[in-house]
Design a protein around this motif. Structure first.
Motif, PDB file in Angstrom:
ATOM      1  N   LEU A   1      72.174  31.496  65.334  1.00 49.34           N
ATOM      2  CA  LEU A   1      72.868  30.907  66.480  1.00 49.34           C
ATOM      3  C   LEU A   1      72.540  29.427  66.628  1.00 49.34           C
ATOM      4  O   LEU A   1      73.423  28.614  66.916  1.00 49.34           O
ATOM      5  CB  LEU A   1      72.486  31.655  67.754  1.00 49.34           C
ATOM      6  N   LEU A   2      71.279  29.060  66.436  1.00 51.20           N
ATOM      7  CA  LEU A   2      70.880  27.668  66.588  1.00 51.20           C
ATOM      8  C   LEU A   2      71.507  26.773  65.526  1.00 51.20           C
ATOM      9  O   LEU A   2      71.701  25.576  65.749  1.00 51.20           O
ATOM     10  CB  LEU A   2      69.356  27.544  66.523  1.00 51.20           C
ATOM     11  N   ALA A   3      71.827  27.339  64.376  1.00 54.13           N
ATOM     12  CA  ALA A   3      72.353  26.542  63.271  1.00 54.13           C
ATOM     13  C   ALA A   3      73.869  26.432  63.269  1.00 54.13           C
ATOM     14  O   ALA A   3      74.423  25.579  62.576  1.00 54.13           O
ATOM     15  CB  ALA A   3      71.893  27.133  61.938  1.00 54.13           C
ATOM     16  N   LEU A   4      74.566  27.275  64.043  1.00 54.28           N
ATOM     17  CA  LEU A   4      76.029  27.270  63.990  1.00 54.28           C
ATOM     18  C   LEU A   4      76.616  26.012  64.632  1.00 54.28           C
ATOM     19  O   LEU A   4      76.187  25.604  65.712  1.00 54.28           O
ATOM     20  CB  LEU A   4      76.583  28.502  64.702  1.00 54.28           C
ATOM     21  N   PRO A   5      77.607  25.398  64.006  1.00 53.80           N
ATOM     22  CA  PRO A   5      78.325  24.294  64.650  1.00 53.80           C
ATOM     23  C   PRO A   5      79.030  24.798  65.905  1.00 53.80           C
ATOM     24  O   PRO A   5      79.410  25.973  65.989  1.00 53.80           O
ATOM     25  CB  PRO A   5      79.343  23.860  63.582  1.00 53.80           C
TER      26      PRO A   5
ATOM     27  N   GLN B   1      81.998  24.666  67.069  1.00 56.07           N
ATOM     28  CA  GLN B   1      83.313  25.280  66.934  1.00 56.07           C
ATOM     29  C   GLN B   1      83.250  26.701  66.382  1.00 56.07           C
ATOM     30  O   GLN B   1      84.213  27.463  66.512  1.00 56.07           O
ATOM     31  CB  GLN B   1      84.233  24.420  66.049  1.00 56.07           C
ATOM     32  N   ASP B   2      82.118  27.064  65.754  1.00 54.96           N
ATOM     33  CA  ASP B   2      82.001  28.402  65.178  1.00 54.96           C
ATOM     34  C   ASP B   2      81.500  29.448  66.174  1.00 54.96           C
ATOM     35  O   ASP B   2      81.617  30.651  65.922  1.00 54.96           O
ATOM     36  CB  ASP B   2      81.034  28.382  63.990  1.00 54.96           C
ATOM     37  N   ILE B   3      80.935  29.012  67.288  1.00 50.66           N
ATOM     38  CA  ILE B   3      80.323  29.953  68.223  1.00 50.66           C
ATOM     39  C   ILE B   3      81.328  30.970  68.771  1.00 50.66           C
ATOM     40  O   ILE B   3      81.075  32.188  68.737  1.00 50.66           O
ATOM     41  CB  ILE B   3      79.636  29.198  69.381  1.00 50.66           C
ATOM     42  N   PRO B   4      82.502  30.557  69.288  1.00 57.97           N
ATOM     43  CA  PRO B   4      83.443  31.561  69.800  1.00 57.97           C
ATOM     44  C   PRO B   4      83.910  32.541  68.729  1.00 57.97           C
ATOM     45  O   PRO B   4      84.087  33.734  69.010  1.00 57.97           O
ATOM     46  CB  PRO B   4      84.606  30.718  70.330  1.00 57.97           C
ATOM     47  N   VAL B   5      84.089  32.064  67.507  1.00 56.54           N
ATOM     48  CA  VAL B   5      84.514  32.947  66.416  1.00 56.54           C
ATOM     49  C   VAL B   5      83.415  33.967  66.105  1.00 56.54           C
ATOM     50  O   VAL B   5      83.687  35.151  65.853  1.00 56.54           O
ATOM     51  CB  VAL B   5      84.867  32.126  65.162  1.00 56.54           C
ATOM     52  N   PHE B   6      82.168  33.515  66.120  1.00 58.36           N
ATOM     53  CA  PHE B   6      81.046  34.413  65.878  1.00 58.36           C
ATOM     54  C   PHE B   6      81.049  35.549  66.899  1.00 58.36           C
ATOM     55  O   PHE B   6      80.905  36.725  66.549  1.00 58.36           O
ATOM     56  CB  PHE B   6      79.743  33.622  65.954  1.00 58.36           C
ATOM     57  N   PHE B   7      81.235  35.210  68.180  1.00 55.58           N
ATOM     58  CA  PHE B   7      81.208  36.253  69.206  1.00 55.58           C
ATOM     59  C   PHE B   7      82.481  37.094  69.206  1.00 55.58           C
ATOM     60  O   PHE B   7      82.438  38.278  69.564  1.00 55.58           O
ATOM     61  CB  PHE B   7      80.917  35.651  70.571  1.00 55.58           C
ATOM     62  N   ASP B   8      83.614  36.524  68.820  1.00 56.17           N
ATOM     63  CA  ASP B   8      84.801  37.353  68.613  1.00 56.17           C
ATOM     64  C   ASP B   8      84.486  38.473  67.626  1.00 56.17           C
ATOM     65  O   ASP B   8      84.837  39.638  67.829  1.00 56.17           O
ATOM     66  CB  ASP B   8      85.956  36.511  68.050  1.00 56.17           C
TER      67      ASP B   8
ATOM     68  N   PRO C   1      83.391  30.894  55.346  1.00 57.04           N
ATOM     69  CA  PRO C   1      82.522  29.741  55.608  1.00 57.04           C
ATOM     70  C   PRO C   1      81.448  30.028  56.656  1.00 57.04           C
ATOM     71  O   PRO C   1      80.302  29.583  56.518  1.00 57.04           O
ATOM     72  CB  PRO C   1      83.502  28.667  56.101  1.00 57.04           C
ATOM     73  N   LEU C   2      81.813  30.779  57.688  1.00 60.40           N
ATOM     74  CA  LEU C   2      80.844  31.112  58.722  1.00 60.40           C
ATOM     75  C   LEU C   2      79.782  32.071  58.171  1.00 60.40           C
ATOM     76  O   LEU C   2      78.599  31.968  58.508  1.00 60.40           O
ATOM     77  CB  LEU C   2      81.565  31.740  59.914  1.00 60.40           C
ATOM     78  N   ARG C   3      80.199  32.961  57.285  1.00 61.58           N
ATOM     79  CA  ARG C   3      79.253  33.893  56.676  1.00 61.58           C
ATOM     80  C   ARG C   3      78.205  33.142  55.862  1.00 61.58           C
ATOM     81  O   ARG C   3      77.010  33.457  55.923  1.00 61.58           O
ATOM     82  CB  ARG C   3      79.995  34.875  55.777  1.00 61.58           C
TER      83      ARG C   3
END
Length: 381
Positions: free
Chosen positions: A304-308, A310-317, A354-356
């Motif tokens: 979580l600390l490393a995610l940009p 813009q990726d946070i909402p996609v991660f939680f989706d 990319p998020l993976r």
């Protein structure tokens, strides 16, 4: 509610000494007293009322806790990443006054002092006195440090009629809070405190450094205005700031100090209440599976600390599309190693490519680019 204070330094050696009378320490002392153990509790302000908002998943609460401690219940809370997710798991907000009464300490010796040095069978106090016990447990919470990631929040309490139509929100990552597109993300947390009041809180889930209260206040006002909720400035305010890392699992610490805080969410009260009975009985509440889960959760915080932003909402989706059983295992399965591994594997497999890769790099401690600079995820223990 008043607590009878007993002079320090006299009496028989107690079975248990508990340092700290927050929810975790008080629950441990209460369950020990119920078991017939002699208990001494140490806290600089033992009669203080708890002012933070404490909440938990309904199925986390232990059977011995009376239903009256629940102030409000949300049968199916809503979560937003970029889209809505209805969570099939009841969520409860606790009534602090009733919880303190339920965790009664009728025969405990209460010492109004500050613990400054806690060891296995003795505690030294700020006054210079020393208390000796068969067992001493540190439940004083976690101290802040620049090296520790923190959760911060700024909230207001308003009349429920002023936010009619606003669903209770476990978290809402939508971008209508006025923050710049590349800024660290924050979410809206909106829960009923009772039948008449709601807490609306802008929250930084974890940051090192975390967002300031002033920034969160600006974002909250902007977000609520965009949703038709105008604030007068007279609303009661809640400030939140606490470390989400630094707890050390073991038999001598309990609550956040003892690793019961979920490092990727900041929740700890439900886990502490559920484990208080076993801890009071002297059972091992940190079997190998629980320690492994704790390490996996810490890896989740690194990700979580490393995610940009813009990726946070996609991660939680992606997380909230997991099965209810998988979500429950990761959020509450403190010793469910198999369930936690399965949930993390499912989440990882469902993330966009990319998020993976970014999550994998952060979890393994590979240096990753975050917010315009290179940083090693292994900075988080």
């Amino acid at each position: 509610m008043r607590i009878a204070l007993v002079p320090k330094g006299r009496g028989v050696k107690p079975d248990l000494v508990v340092c700290g009378l927050g929810p975790a320490g008080r629950a441990l002392a209460h369950r020990a007293a119920v078991r017939g153990l002699s208990v001494t509790v140490v806290d600089p302000a033992p009669e203080r009322a708890w002012t933070a908002t404490y909440a938990a998943w309904a199925d986390e609460l232990p059977h011995w806790l009376t239903p009256e401690v629940v102030a409000a219940k949300v049968p199916r809370p809503l979560a937003w990443g970029t889209r809505a997710h209805r969570l099939d798991r009841p969520y409860v907000v606790l009534d602090n006054a009733r919880l303190q009464i339920a965790l009664r300490l009728p025969d405990a010796r209460v010492v109004a002092d500050r613990a400054v040095d806690v060891a296995a069978q003795r505690v030294r106090l700020a006054s210079g006195a020393t208390i000796v016990g068969e067992r001493v447990v540190d439940a004083r919470g976690l101290t802040r440090s620049p090296a520790r990631a923190e959760q911060t929040a700024y909230g207001v309490i308003i009349d429920a009629s002023r936010c009619a139509g606003l669903d209770p929100l476990f978290m809402d990552w939508r971008s209508d809070n006025g923050a710049p597109s590349g800024a660290p993300r924050s979410f809206l947390y909106a829960v009923p405190l009772d039948d008449e009041r709601m807490l609306l809180e802008e929250t930084c889930l974890a940051g090192r450094p975390a967002l300031t209260g002033a920034e969160l206040r600006t974002r909250l006002r902007h977000r609520l205005r965009a949703r038709g909720v105008e604030l007068t400035g007279a609303e009661p305010v809640e400030h939140v700031r606490f470390p989400v890392q630094g707890g050390r699992p073991g038999p001598r610490r309990f609550g956040a100090a003892g690793g019961f805080l979920h490092p990727a969410t900041g929740y700890s009260v439900g886990a502490a209440l559920a484990s208080a009975d076993a801890m009071a009985a002297g059972q091992d509440v940190w079997p190998a599976a629980a320690r492994a889960v704790h390490r996996l959760r810490s890896a989740g915080l690194r990700a979580l600390l490393a995610l940009p932003p813009q990726d946070i909402p996609v991660f939680f989706d992606t997380f909230f599309t997991l099965s209810p059983a998988a979500q429950r295992a990761y959020l509450s399965g403190r010793a469910d190693l198999g369930g936690t591994i399965a949930a993390m594997r499912s989440l990882f497999g469902a993330l966009p490519g990319p998020l993976r890769r970014r999550v994998a790099a952060a979890t393994l401690g590979i240096p990753v680019r975050s917010r315009g600079r290179w940083a090693s995820a292994m900075m988080v223990p």
